[in-house]
Design a protein around this motif. Structure first.
Motif, PDB file in Angstrom:
ATOM      1  N   SER A  13     -37.574  -8.222   3.804  1.00  0.00           N
ATOM      2  CA  SER A  13     -38.844  -7.841   3.908  1.00  0.00           C
ATOM      3  C   SER A  13     -39.537  -6.510   4.225  1.00  0.00           C
ATOM      4  O   SER A  13     -38.814  -5.960   4.558  1.00  0.00           O
ATOM      5  CB  SER A  13     -39.414  -9.227   5.688  1.00  0.00           C
ATOM      6  N   VAL A  14     -40.726  -7.169   4.241  1.00  0.00           N
ATOM      7  CA  VAL A  14     -41.950  -5.823   4.740  1.00  0.00           C
ATOM      8  C   VAL A  14     -42.604  -5.487   5.228  1.00  0.00           C
ATOM      9  O   VAL A  14     -44.057  -6.523   5.155  1.00  0.00           O
ATOM     10  CB  VAL A  14     -42.128  -5.002   3.124  1.00  0.00           C
ATOM     11  N   ASN A  15     -43.013  -5.181   6.452  1.00  0.00           N
ATOM     12  CA  ASN A  15     -43.688  -5.707   7.685  1.00  0.00           C
ATOM     13  C   ASN A  15     -44.476  -4.249   7.553  1.00  0.00           C
ATOM     14  O   ASN A  15     -44.679  -3.640   8.425  1.00  0.00           O
ATOM     15  CB  ASN A  15     -43.825  -6.256   8.742  1.00  0.00           C
ATOM     16  N   PRO A  16     -46.121  -3.946   7.394  1.00  0.00           N
ATOM     17  CA  PRO A  16     -46.917  -2.838   7.230  1.00  0.00           C
ATOM     18  C   PRO A  16     -47.545  -2.939   8.920  1.00  0.00           C
ATOM     19  O   PRO A  16     -48.301  -4.485   9.367  1.00  0.00           O
ATOM     20  CB  PRO A  16     -47.772  -2.766   6.652  1.00  0.00           C
ATOM     21  N   ARG A  17     -47.472  -1.732   9.262  1.00  0.00           N
ATOM     22  CA  ARG A  17     -48.736  -2.132  11.001  1.00  0.00           C
ATOM     23  C   ARG A  17     -48.899  -0.736  10.777  1.00  0.00           C
ATOM     24  O   ARG A  17     -49.129   0.116  10.058  1.00  0.00           O
ATOM     25  CB  ARG A  17     -47.503  -2.664  12.331  1.00  0.00           C
ATOM     26  N   ALA A  18     -49.772  -0.255  12.316  1.00  0.00           N
ATOM     27  CA  ALA A  18     -49.814   0.342  12.684  1.00  0.00           C
ATOM     28  C   ALA A  18     -49.540   0.866  13.555  1.00  0.00           C
ATOM     29  O   ALA A  18     -49.429   0.143  15.035  1.00  0.00           O
ATOM     30  CB  ALA A  18     -51.962   0.605  12.554  1.00  0.00           C
ATOM     31  N   GLU A  19     -49.162   2.343  13.904  1.00  0.00           N
ATOM     32  CA  GLU A  19     -48.239   2.609  15.734  1.00  0.00           C
ATOM     33  C   GLU A  19     -49.765   3.485  15.790  1.00  0.00           C
ATOM     34  O   GLU A  19     -50.395   4.135  15.034  1.00  0.00           O
ATOM     35  CB  GLU A  19     -47.219   3.868  14.817  1.00  0.00           C
ATOM     36  N   ILE A  20     -49.761   4.002  17.007  1.00  0.00           N
ATOM     37  CA  ILE A  20     -51.045   4.380  18.038  1.00  0.00           C
ATOM     38  C   ILE A  20     -50.032   5.961  18.702  1.00  0.00           C
ATOM     39  O   ILE A  20     -49.360   5.430  19.395  1.00  0.00           O
ATOM     40  CB  ILE A  20     -51.197   3.577  19.243  1.00  0.00           C
ATOM     41  N   HIS A  21     -50.839   7.003  18.446  1.00  0.00           N
ATOM     42  CA  HIS A  21     -50.220   8.169  18.788  1.00  0.00           C
ATOM     43  C   HIS A  21     -51.118   8.958  19.333  1.00  0.00           C
ATOM     44  O   HIS A  21     -51.968   9.474  19.168  1.00  0.00           O
ATOM     45  CB  HIS A  21     -49.445   8.594  17.754  1.00  0.00           C
ATOM     46  N   GLY A  22     -51.294   8.282  20.598  1.00  0.00           N
ATOM     47  CA  GLY A  22     -52.619   9.389  21.531  1.00  0.00           C
ATOM     48  C   GLY A  22     -53.356   8.293  20.691  1.00  0.00           C
ATOM     49  O   GLY A  22     -53.554   7.437  21.324  1.00  0.00           O
ATOM     50  N   GLN A  23     -54.834   9.699  20.451  1.00  0.00           N
ATOM     51  CA  GLN A  23     -55.052   8.638  19.013  1.00  0.00           C
ATOM     52  C   GLN A  23     -55.768   8.260  18.145  1.00  0.00           C
ATOM     53  O   GLN A  23     -56.378   7.666  17.804  1.00  0.00           O
ATOM     54  CB  GLN A  23     -56.557   9.656  20.147  1.00  0.00           C
ATOM     55  N   ASP A  24     -54.684   8.636  18.000  1.00  0.00           N
ATOM     56  CA  ASP A  24     -54.207   8.678  16.211  1.00  0.00           C
ATOM     57  C   ASP A  24     -53.396   7.292  15.990  1.00  0.00           C
ATOM     58  O   ASP A  24     -52.530   7.075  15.990  1.00  0.00           O
ATOM     59  CB  ASP A  24     -53.464  10.149  15.242  1.00  0.00           C
ATOM     60  N   ARG A  25     -53.535   6.722  14.812  1.00  0.00           N
ATOM     61  CA  ARG A  25     -53.155   5.572  14.520  1.00  0.00           C
ATOM     62  C   ARG A  25     -52.090   6.443  13.779  1.00  0.00           C
ATOM     63  O   ARG A  25     -52.916   6.843  12.129  1.00  0.00           O
ATOM     64  CB  ARG A  25     -54.045   4.552  13.618  1.00  0.00           C
ATOM     65  N   LYS A  26     -50.634   5.721  12.814  1.00  0.00           N
ATOM     66  CA  LYS A  26     -50.411   6.521  11.655  1.00  0.00           C
ATOM     67  C   LYS A  26     -49.401   4.607  11.654  1.00  0.00           C
ATOM     68  O   LYS A  26     -48.968   4.328  11.803  1.00  0.00           O
ATOM     69  CB  LYS A  26     -49.015   7.338  12.482  1.00  0.00           C
ATOM     70  N   MET A  27     -49.625   4.333  10.476  1.00  0.00           N
ATOM     71  CA  MET A  27     -49.220   3.663   9.426  1.00  0.00           C
ATOM     72  C   MET A  27     -47.300   3.570   8.973  1.00  0.00           C
ATOM     73  O   MET A  27     -46.582   4.497   9.253  1.00  0.00           O
ATOM     74  CB  MET A  27     -49.028   4.152   7.675  1.00  0.00           C
ATOM     75  N   ALA A  28     -47.000   2.705   9.645  1.00  0.00           N
ATOM     76  CA  ALA A  28     -45.707   2.107   9.645  1.00  0.00           C
ATOM     77  C   ALA A  28     -45.323   1.183   9.434  1.00  0.00           C
ATOM     78  O   ALA A  28     -45.910   0.371   8.910  1.00  0.00           O
ATOM     79  CB  ALA A  28     -45.064   1.979  11.437  1.00  0.00           C
ATOM     80  N   VAL A  29     -43.939   0.839   8.867  1.00  0.00           N
ATOM     81  CA  VAL A  29     -43.353  -0.045   8.159  1.00  0.00           C
ATOM     82  C   VAL A  29     -41.778  -0.474   8.879  1.00  0.00           C
ATOM     83  O   VAL A  29     -41.404   0.121   9.057  1.00  0.00           O
ATOM     84  CB  VAL A  29     -43.387  -0.021   6.398  1.00  0.00           C
ATOM     85  N   ASP A  30     -41.816  -2.015   8.925  1.00  0.00           N
ATOM     86  CA  ASP A  30     -40.551  -2.487   8.862  1.00  0.00           C
ATOM     87  C   ASP A  30     -40.237  -3.281   7.716  1.00  0.00           C
ATOM     88  O   ASP A  30     -40.365  -3.881   7.459  1.00  0.00           O
ATOM     89  CB  ASP A  30     -40.354  -3.615  10.080  1.00  0.00           C
ATOM     90  N   LEU A  31     -38.753  -2.538   7.576  1.00  0.00           N
ATOM     91  CA  LEU A  31     -38.282  -2.872   6.388  1.00  0.00           C
ATOM     92  C   LEU A  31     -37.090  -3.560   6.623  1.00  0.00           C
ATOM     93  O   LEU A  31     -36.235  -2.950   7.092  1.00  0.00           O
ATOM     94  CB  LEU A  31     -37.822  -1.770   5.776  1.00  0.00           C
ATOM     95  N   LYS A  32     -36.590  -4.618   6.398  1.00  0.00           N
ATOM     96  CA  LYS A  32     -35.625  -5.599   6.442  1.00  0.00           C
ATOM     97  C   LYS A  32     -34.331  -4.990   5.722  1.00  0.00           C
ATOM     98  O   LYS A  32     -35.226  -5.749   4.189  1.00  0.00           O
ATOM     99  CB  LYS A  32     -35.771  -6.748   7.273  1.00  0.00           C
ATOM    100  N   PHE A  33     -33.512  -5.142   5.332  1.00  0.00           N
ATOM    101  CA  PHE A  33     -32.185  -4.937   4.850  1.00  0.00           C
ATOM    102  C   PHE A  33     -31.077  -6.182   4.714  1.00  0.00           C
ATOM    103  O   PHE A  33     -31.333  -6.123   6.221  1.00  0.00           O
ATOM    104  CB  PHE A  33     -31.862  -3.520   4.625  1.00  0.00           C
ATOM    105  N   GLU A  34     -30.580  -6.563   4.119  1.00  0.00           N
ATOM    106  CA  GLU A  34     -29.782  -7.029   3.578  1.00  0.00           C
ATOM    107  C   GLU A  34     -27.945  -6.357   2.905  1.00  0.00           C
ATOM    108  O   GLU A  34     -28.437  -6.444   1.407  1.00  0.00           O
ATOM    109  CB  GLU A  34     -29.518  -8.765   3.789  1.00  0.00           C
ATOM    110  N   VAL A  35     -27.160  -6.182   2.996  1.00  0.00           N
ATOM    111  CA  VAL A  35     -25.972  -5.108   2.134  1.00  0.00           C
ATOM    112  C   VAL A  35     -24.647  -6.771   2.090  1.00  0.00           C
ATOM    113  O   VAL A  35     -24.929  -6.895   4.015  1.00  0.00           O
ATOM    114  CB  VAL A  35     -25.784  -4.392   2.678  1.00  0.00           C
ATOM    115  N   LYS A  36     -23.977  -6.289   1.688  1.00  0.00           N
ATOM    116  CA  LYS A  36     -22.971  -6.974   1.584  1.00  0.00           C
ATOM    117  C   LYS A  36     -21.666  -6.218   0.828  1.00  0.00           C
ATOM    118  O   LYS A  36     -21.958  -5.359   0.418  1.00  0.00           O
ATOM    119  CB  LYS A  36     -22.501  -8.672   0.603  1.00  0.00           C
ATOM    120  N   VAL A  37     -21.192  -5.663   2.438  1.00  0.00           N
ATOM    121  CA  VAL A  37     -20.422  -4.537   2.391  1.00  0.00           C
ATOM    122  C   VAL A  37     -18.409  -5.235   2.611  1.00  0.00           C
ATOM    123  O   VAL A  37     -18.679  -6.267   3.218  1.00  0.00           O
ATOM    124  CB  VAL A  37     -20.229  -3.875   3.364  1.00  0.00           C
TER     125      VAL A  37
END
Length: 170
Positions: A13-37
């Motif tokens: 999955s890819v979950n785009p969102r905004a993070e608030i850094h003081g007065q600024d907003r910064k684009m962030a994303v949560d990436l969920k990975f699955e690996v078989k090892v």
């Protein structure tokens, strides 16, 4: 520490969102990975974790004389296990294309929400989240890869970076 080099992984999955850094907003994303090892990866989280969950196979115990070969689950009914450790300062690379020029490289990522789905035979499906800050042009490519197998590298922070973040005592 946990790391991966040119590992095949499912981008669940890819979950785009905004993070608030003081007065600024910064684009962030949560990436969920699955690996078989291999279950050897468990030792990267704790040296005794593999031997706590796996044992020698009863049918092949005498055939492979290697102390670290532990393919049989000790507790097959246990199910997936959550692991509460999180790591900061990782670089995440999604290898894309042939030359590497189109790779998506995200710096200073946080890696957390680990889950181990241990399977008989010595394979572990490790799922985890990467919190990253891709470029806006890279977000579309990441979204196109949802539910697909990608080739990725997860590069642990260098000792100098850890010392800068936490001081010389690290």
């Amino acid at each position: 520490m946990f790391s991966l080099a040119h590992q095949k992984a499912k981008l669940a999955s890819v979950n785009p969102r905004a993070e608030i850094h003081g007065q600024d907003r910064k684009m962030a994303v949560d990436l969920k990975f699955e690996v078989k090892v291999s279950n050897d990866v468990l030792s990267e989280f704790d040296p005794s974790l593999k031997s706590a969950l796996y044992k020698k196979g009863e049918t092949q115990g005498d055939l492979i004389d290697e102390p670290g070969h532990l393919p049989a689950l000790k507790f097959p009914e246990m199910g997936a296990i959550k692991w509460g450790k999180d790591f900061a300062g990782y670089n995440t690379i999604i290898h894309y294309g042939v030359s590497g020029a189109q790779d998506i490289t995200m710096l200073e990522c946080q890696v957390d929400n680990f889950r181990f789905d241990c399977q008989d035979g010595g394979t572990v499906t490790v799922s985890f989240r990467v919190i990253a800050h891709p470029e806006p042009t890279e977000l579309g490519r990441l979204c196109e890869m949802i539910q697909q197998e990608v080739e990725m590298s997860l590069i642990e922070p260098q000792v100098e970076t850890v010392q800068q973040l936490f001081g010389e005592a690290a």
